[in-house]
Design a protein around this motif. Structure first.
Motif, mmCIF file in Angstrom:
data_model
loop_
_atom_site.group_PDB
_atom_site.id
_atom_site.type_symbol
_atom_site.label_atom_id
_atom_site.label_comp_id
_atom_site.label_asym_id
_atom_site.label_seq_id
_atom_site.Cartn_x
_atom_site.Cartn_y
_atom_site.Cartn_z
ATOM 1 N N SER A 1 42.307 36.663 5.025
ATOM 2 C CA SER A 1 41.739 37.888 3.443
ATOM 3 C C SER A 1 42.679 38.854 4.683
ATOM 4 O O SER A 1 43.170 39.228 5.369
ATOM 5 C CB SER A 1 40.131 38.246 4.526
ATOM 6 N N GLY A 2 42.332 39.707 3.050
ATOM 7 C CA GLY A 2 43.205 40.782 2.689
ATOM 8 C C GLY A 2 42.915 41.900 4.466
ATOM 9 O O GLY A 2 43.109 42.922 4.921
ATOM 10 N N THR A 3 40.811 41.487 4.163
ATOM 11 C CA THR A 3 40.280 42.883 5.312
ATOM 12 C C THR A 3 41.041 42.537 6.344
ATOM 13 O O THR A 3 41.126 43.104 7.372
ATOM 14 C CB THR A 3 39.215 42.381 5.290
ATOM 15 N N SER B 1 38.017 53.102 -3.566
ATOM 16 C CA SER B 1 39.139 51.683 -3.598
ATOM 17 C C SER B 1 37.396 50.127 -3.080
ATOM 18 O O SER B 1 36.774 51.162 -3.353
ATOM 19 C CB SER B 1 39.659 51.731 -2.803
ATOM 20 N N PHE B 2 37.557 49.548 -2.957
ATOM 21 C CA PHE B 2 37.183 48.181 -1.757
ATOM 22 C C PHE B 2 36.854 48.399 -0.569
ATOM 23 O O PHE B 2 38.134 49.196 0.068
ATOM 24 C CB PHE B 2 37.704 47.093 -2.631
ATOM 25 N N ALA C 1 36.904 47.477 2.056
ATOM 26 C CA ALA C 1 37.463 47.300 2.654
ATOM 27 C C ALA C 1 38.674 48.440 3.674
ATOM 28 O O ALA C 1 39.617 48.342 5.114
ATOM 29 C CB ALA C 1 38.711 46.015 2.849
ATOM 30 N N SER C 2 39.204 48.819 2.375
ATOM 31 C CA SER C 2 40.859 50.264 2.734
ATOM 32 C C SER C 2 39.930 50.842 4.059
ATOM 33 O O SER C 2 40.752 51.392 4.337
ATOM 34 C CB SER C 2 40.846 50.242 0.761
ATOM 35 N N ASP D 1 48.040 48.704 0.999
ATOM 36 C CA ASP D 1 47.020 47.659 0.635
ATOM 37 C C ASP D 1 47.212 47.728 -0.470
ATOM 38 O O ASP D 1 46.956 48.352 -1.592
ATOM 39 C CB ASP D 1 45.494 48.365 0.875
ATOM 40 N N CYS E 1 46.295 44.795 -1.926
ATOM 41 C CA CYS E 1 45.629 43.760 -2.075
ATOM 42 C C CYS E 1 45.565 43.151 -3.553
ATOM 43 O O CYS E 1 45.163 42.005 -4.613
ATOM 44 C CB CYS E 1 43.729 44.074 -1.566
ATOM 45 N N GLU E 2 45.751 44.030 -4.682
ATOM 46 C CA GLU E 2 45.193 44.422 -5.975
ATOM 47 C C GLU E 2 46.676 44.216 -6.981
ATOM 48 O O GLU E 2 46.454 44.710 -8.510
ATOM 49 C CB GLU E 2 44.285 45.642 -6.729
ATOM 50 N N ALA F 1 45.491 40.193 -0.742
ATOM 51 C CA ALA F 1 44.402 39.193 -0.929
ATOM 52 C C ALA F 1 44.155 37.786 -1.886
ATOM 53 O O ALA F 1 45.231 38.791 -3.005
ATOM 54 C CB ALA F 1 43.234 40.230 -0.702
ATOM 55 N N LYS G 1 41.230 37.579 -7.564
ATOM 56 C CA LYS G 1 42.860 38.593 -7.453
ATOM 57 C C LYS G 1 43.757 37.496 -8.581
ATOM 58 O O LYS G 1 43.456 36.738 -9.556
ATOM 59 C CB LYS G 1 43.269 38.539 -5.973
ATOM 60 N N GLY H 1 41.397 34.465 1.369
ATOM 61 C CA GLY H 1 42.402 34.623 2.361
ATOM 62 C C GLY H 1 43.499 35.760 2.309
ATOM 63 O O GLY H 1 43.054 37.008 1.165
HETATM 64 C C1 LIG Z 1 40.541 42.298 -2.496
HETATM 65 C C2 LIG Z 1 40.985 43.716 -1.317
HETATM 66 C C3 LIG Z 1 40.732 44.019 0.118
HETATM 67 C C4 LIG Z 1 40.428 42.781 0.908
HETATM 68 O O1 LIG Z 1 39.773 41.435 -0.286
HETATM 69 P P1 LIG Z 1 39.378 40.062 1.029
HETATM 70 O O2 LIG Z 1 38.314 40.252 0.418
HETATM 71 O O3 LIG Z 1 39.081 40.677 2.491
HETATM 72 O O4 LIG Z 1 40.103 39.394 1.204
HETATM 73 C C5 LIG Z 1 41.055 44.935 0.183
HETATM 74 N N1 LIG Z 1 40.827 45.790 -0.357
HETATM 75 C C6 LIG Z 1 41.186 45.812 -1.757
HETATM 76 C C7 LIG Z 1 41.734 47.152 -2.477
HETATM 77 C C8 LIG Z 1 40.634 44.650 -2.501
HETATM 78 O O5 LIG Z 1 40.985 44.824 -3.519
#
Ligand SMILES: *Cc1c(COP(=O)(O)O)cnc(C)c1O
Length: 376
Positions: free
Chosen positions: A59-61, A85-86, A88-89, A157, A159-160, A181, A186, A193
């Motif tokens: 995953s991105g995380t 942000s999301f 996870a950042s 990051d 991911c977007e 991500a 996405k 993934g």
């Molecule tokens: C989607 C996203 C992630 C990671 O997402 P996962 O669901 O873990 O793959 C991280 N940071 C941002 C800004 C995202 O949009």
């Protein structure tokens, strides 16, 4: 009897027979994990973003976490990221016991303001996670200069932002370690993934070891050189990713067209501010289409009106520091990042995906116009 109302979802993946064929090939090959599809996916992804090395993860995380491990984050350290942000950042700091520090954003780009980042640095700061929110490239050159000046790790990051260009070059091609991500909303998906891209061979090898339980290159299956994780992707997902990369240019082109249609359809609606436009240094790859409602418009009423019309929306994004676990653990409260908080209270994502039709977009635009007029 009235006909069923139209239902327009927020996002949808863009897949066809090619992904089905590639997945079948993997199933029939018997190589379901640690197989050749992963190497191919990584090579093709690295080429797509202009980075020399890529390592696929679950995953991105997971990718963000592993880069924080490699940055040496530990309890007592601070790391800076965007509040807009999301989660996870910032969560990637907490996994290593480090303290998140939020640097407020620019009200137009919605990305971290480099001056706020510089102001947030203390003797305990160790890393910066920059975010290219909604695909709009962050101020990478300014942030790299700050990181260099203070000896900090800089992680992008992205991911977007697959396909976004900064100063005419892909994000991912500028030298920083970056994370991508592939969740189904996405630009491209593998179901679940992620990917880490890097310009440093050692970092690449370490990511490949840590994602695979810390196994050393060339060592045996039961030899663990490091504390690792199971952050592997599998070959089925990698095969989907290969199919998506084959059509990435088409996907990005179609998303540009969808965004352009929204610019035209939504322009001039009183009380609706459109997403910040590109300039010479920033070319956005479209992840979501997020408008800002004028102060005084009741967002909840707009959301309810649109839901009744069958149009899905989302409050993209709440400020991370005001999530309940962040408040409880670190004592964050309103007022810490006023620009982010203001954006969080007024932004609204409307349906946006690669295959969204012009007809559905017209319907969404009419519904937005009516909903906003009713919520003034
Ligand atoms: C989607 C996203 C992630 C990671 O997402 P996962 O669901 O873990 O793959 C991280 N940071 C941002 C800004 C995202 O949009």
């Amino acid at each position: 009897m009235s006909s069923a109302p139209r239902q327009i979802g927020l996002s949808a993946a863009y897949l066809d027979e090619r992904e089905e064929q590639l997945v079948l090939e993997v199933l029939r090959s018997g190589r379901l994990s640690l197989g050749p599809s992963i190497d191919r996916f990584e090579e093709q992804f690295a080429a797509a973003v202009g980075a020399p090395y890529a390592a696929a993860v679950s995953s991105g995380t997971a990718g963000l976490h592993l880069l924080c491990v490699l940055a040496g984050l530990k309890p007592g350290d601070e790391a800076i990221t965007s509040p807009f942000s999301f989660a996870a950042s910032a969560n990637c700091f907490l996994y290593e016991g480090a303290t998140p520090v939020f640097a407020d954003i620019d009200p137009n780009t919605l990305n971290m303001d480099p001056a706020a980042v510089e102001a947030a640095i203390t003797p305990r700061t160790r890393a910066i996670v920059a975010v290219d929110i909604f695909g709009y490239p962050c101020e990478l050159a300014e942030l790299q200069a700050i990181a260099d000046k203070h000896g900090l790790a800089l992680i992008d990051d992205s991911c977007e932002a697959l396909g976004s260009l900064y100063k005419g070059k892909n994000l991912g091609a500028h030298g920083q370690d970056a994370v991508w991500a592939f969740y189904p909303n996405k630009q491209m998906t593998t179901g679940e993934g992620g990917m880490v891209t890097t310009h440093d061979e050692h970092t690449w090898k370490m990511i490949k070891s840590l994602r695979n339980q810390g196994r050393a290159d060339g060592g045996g299956w039961l030899d663990h050189a490091y504390l690792g994780y199971n952050y592997r992707i599998d070959d089925i997902r990698a095969a989907i990713g290969i199919g998506q990369l084959e059509k990435l240019d088409r996907i990005l082109g179609l998303r540009d067209e969808v965004a352009e249609r929204y610019h035209q359809l939504l322009a001039g609606i009183d009380g609706v501010e459109l997403p910040w436009r590109d300039d010479a240094d920033h070319k956005r790859s479209w992840f979501v289409y997020v408008v800002k409602l004028a102060k005084g418009i009741d967002r909840e009423q707009v959301i309810a009106h649109l839901a009744a019309a069958g149009v899905a929306t989302s409050r993209y994004l709440p400020s991370i520091h005001l999530q309940s676990y962040m408040r409880e653990r670190f004592g964050f409260a309103e007022g810490l990042c006023p620009i982010s908080e203001d954006a969080s209270s007024r932004t609204l994502a409307v349906p946006f995906y690669t295959g969204l039709t012009a007809d559905d977009q017209s319907y969404v635009a009419d519904a937005v116009r009516a909903a906003v007029a009713a919520a003034h």
